[in-house]
Design a protein around this motif. Sequence first.
Motif, PDB file in Angstrom:
ATOM      1  N   LYS A   1       0.835  -1.208   0.000  1.00 31.79           N
ATOM      2  CA  LYS A   1       0.000   0.000   0.000  1.00 31.79           C
ATOM      3  C   LYS A   1       0.869   1.258   0.000  1.00 31.79           C
ATOM      4  CE  LYS A   1      -3.024   0.185   3.228  1.00 31.79           C
ATOM      5  NZ  LYS A   1      -3.980   0.061   4.333  1.00 31.79           N
TER       6      LYS A   1
ATOM      7  N   THR B   1       2.504   1.657  -3.407  1.00 35.48           N
ATOM      8  CA  THR B   1       1.506   2.076  -4.390  1.00 35.48           C
ATOM      9  C   THR B   1       1.161   3.551  -4.219  1.00 35.48           C
ATOM     10  OG1 THR B   1       0.593  -0.153  -4.410  1.00 35.48           O
ATOM     11  CG2 THR B   1      -0.790   1.577  -5.302  1.00 35.48           C
ATOM     12  N   ASP B   2       1.014   4.003  -2.979  1.00 41.19           N
ATOM     13  CA  ASP B   2       0.735   5.423  -2.725  1.00 41.19           C
ATOM     14  C   ASP B   2       1.874   6.298  -3.221  1.00 41.19           C
ATOM     15  OD1 ASP B   2      -1.711   4.832  -1.630  1.00 41.19           O
ATOM     16  OD2 ASP B   2      -1.034   4.987   0.464  1.00 41.19           O
ATOM     17  N   ARG B   3       3.119   5.863  -2.968  1.00 40.58           N
ATOM     18  CA  ARG B   3       4.283   6.630  -3.449  1.00 40.58           C
ATOM     19  C   ARG B   3       4.290   6.687  -4.977  1.00 40.58           C
ATOM     20  NH1 ARG B   3       7.176   3.770   0.512  1.00 40.58           N
ATOM     21  NH2 ARG B   3       7.974   2.368  -1.087  1.00 40.58           N
ATOM     22  N   GLU B   4       3.999   5.553  -5.615  1.00 41.00           N
ATOM     23  CA  GLU B   4       3.984   5.512  -7.076  1.00 41.00           C
ATOM     24  C   GLU B   4       2.893   6.411  -7.642  1.00 41.00           C
ATOM     25  OE1 GLU B   4       3.676   1.370  -8.078  1.00 41.00           O
ATOM     26  OE2 GLU B   4       5.771   0.978  -7.558  1.00 41.00           O
ATOM     27  N   LYS B   5       1.689   6.354  -7.018  1.00 44.26           N
ATOM     28  CA  LYS B   5       0.596   7.218  -7.477  1.00 44.26           C
ATOM     29  C   LYS B   5       0.982   8.675  -7.336  1.00 44.26           C
ATOM     30  CE  LYS B   5      -3.067   5.391  -5.336  1.00 44.26           C
ATOM     31  NZ  LYS B   5      -4.449   5.306  -4.839  1.00 44.26           N
ATOM     32  N   SER B   6       1.575   9.003  -6.221  1.00 42.33           N
ATOM     33  CA  SER B   6       2.005  10.376  -5.978  1.00 42.33           C
ATOM     34  C   SER B   6       3.037  10.792  -7.020  1.00 42.33           C
ATOM     35  CB  SER B   6       2.581  10.485  -4.566  1.00 42.33           C
ATOM     36  OG  SER B   6       3.195  11.715  -4.373  1.00 42.33           O
TER      37      SER B   6
ATOM     38  N   VAL C   1       3.415   9.550 -10.063  1.00 39.46           N
ATOM     39  CA  VAL C   1       2.764   9.663 -11.370  1.00 39.46           C
ATOM     40  C   VAL C   1       1.996  10.983 -11.456  1.00 39.46           C
ATOM     41  CG1 VAL C   1       0.919   8.708 -12.812  1.00 39.46           C
ATOM     42  CG2 VAL C   1       2.645   7.205 -11.836  1.00 39.46           C
ATOM     43  N   ALA C   2       1.292  11.329 -10.382  1.00 38.49           N
ATOM     44  CA  ALA C   2       0.539  12.589 -10.368  1.00 38.49           C
ATOM     45  C   ALA C   2       1.494  13.775 -10.498  1.00 38.49           C
ATOM     46  CB  ALA C   2      -0.284  12.701  -9.087  1.00 38.49           C
TER      47      ALA C   2
END
Length: 176
Positions: free
Chosen positions: A59, A62-67, A69-70
Amino acid sequence: MSEETKATIEEEKTAAAKSEEKKKKKPAKKDGELEKLKAELEQKTDLLARTAAEFDNFKKRTDREKSGVAEYAKASVIKKLLPIIDNIDRANGADKESPEYIKGIEMIIKQFNSLAEVLEITEIGKSGEQFDPNFHEAVMHIEDENFGENEIAEVLQKGFKLGDTVIRPAMVKVAN
């Protein structure tokens, strides 16, 4: 005592002794099973703890990756906007009465429209369209026979959407 009674007592003693032996053997057998079950429980508990830790790490990753990408997406859009901002700054320093100033503003608008096209941003809300509360925000109503019922009479502020997502609804004047 009779022989029969002695034999019965002997049989009872033998049965009692066998029963005692069985009792002694069972706890040993049960203790082994209990230890085996405790070991298995410990393994399962350890596996569960490891799985929970892996999921927590997943989790977080994934949060780091989403951040990331954003942030990359924002940086990409800003990078495309920078030339437009540079041209606005140049226009701001120019003589406002010169024909080059007007030409520069027109070029900035053209540059922004081509960027919007590249980013697949579409304009919503045009005069003459039917009012749709999903895409338009009615800020004024007028009585005008030149327009039909719930028809947009004037666009006060353009609206934009990206794909099916409304970025900003158009502010419109609607005819009743």
